[in-house]
Design a protein around this motif. Structure first.
Motif, PDB file in Angstrom:
ATOM      1  N   ASP A  53      54.168 -42.987  17.671  1.00 53.22           N
ATOM      2  CA  ASP A  53      52.967 -43.785  17.908  1.00 53.22           C
ATOM      3  C   ASP A  53      51.752 -43.214  17.175  1.00 53.22           C
ATOM      4  N   THR A  55      48.845 -42.802  14.460  1.00 48.55           N
ATOM      5  CA  THR A  55      48.042 -43.785  13.734  1.00 48.55           C
ATOM      6  C   THR A  55      47.819 -43.298  12.313  1.00 48.55           C
ATOM      7  N   LYS A  61      50.360 -48.271  12.562  1.00 48.16           N
ATOM      8  CA  LYS A  61      51.250 -47.263  13.117  1.00 48.16           C
ATOM      9  C   LYS A  61      52.642 -47.491  12.535  1.00 48.16           C
ATOM     10  N   ARG A  85      54.270 -48.453  20.802  1.00 46.44           N
ATOM     11  CA  ARG A  85      53.861 -49.544  21.695  1.00 46.44           C
ATOM     12  C   ARG A  85      53.813 -50.864  20.940  1.00 46.44           C
ATOM     13  N   ASP A  88      50.011 -52.618  20.417  1.00 46.12           N
ATOM     14  CA  ASP A  88      48.894 -51.999  19.692  1.00 46.12           C
ATOM     15  C   ASP A  88      48.508 -52.819  18.467  1.00 46.12           C
ATOM     16  N   GLU A  89      47.227 -53.024  18.314  1.00 47.25           N
ATOM     17  CA  GLU A  89      46.728 -53.716  17.125  1.00 47.25           C
ATOM     18  C   GLU A  89      46.458 -52.694  16.041  1.00 47.25           C
TER      19      GLU A  89
END
Length: 108
Positions: A53, A55, A61, A85, A88-89
């Motif tokens: 996860d 970034t 991601k 996830r 997630d944007e």
């Protein structure tokens, strides 16, 4: 004398920056490559040293990259099992499912 000092400082700074580049960008680039087109074994190895996860600098991601490019749905399954996830944007405020629907030609 002052000019020589500035040149030496600039050279030392440049060398330090160049040695830091692979650590800062190499791992991210490799993880992106593996998420987009790597094998499950490569992804397992890449995830051994980082979170599923994490970034990237772009705001996306690993799951965003895999959703957009991966041909093997098992890549996405592995990322989710490892903590990625689904909601997630990322870049441009797009979720992984949106990227998969818009860009991934794989019917699976």
């Amino acid at each position: 004398m002052e000019t020589l000092y500035i040149k030496k400082f600039a050279l030392v700074f440049l060398c330090a920056a160049l040695f830091a580049l692979p650590a800062a960008f190499g791992d991210e680039a490799e993880l992106k490559r593996v998420c987009a087109s790597g094998t499950l074994a490569e992804l397992e190895a890449a995830l051994s040293g980082t979170s599923a996860d994490v970034t990237f600098q772009s705001g996306n991601k690993p799951l965003h990259v895999a959703a957009e490019h991966a041909n093997d749905p098992a890549v996405i399954e592995l990322l989710v099992k490892r903590g990625a996830r689904l909601t997630d944007e990322g870049l441009e405020r797009l979720a992984p499912l949106m990227l998969a629907a818009a860009y991934n030609p794989n019917p699976k």
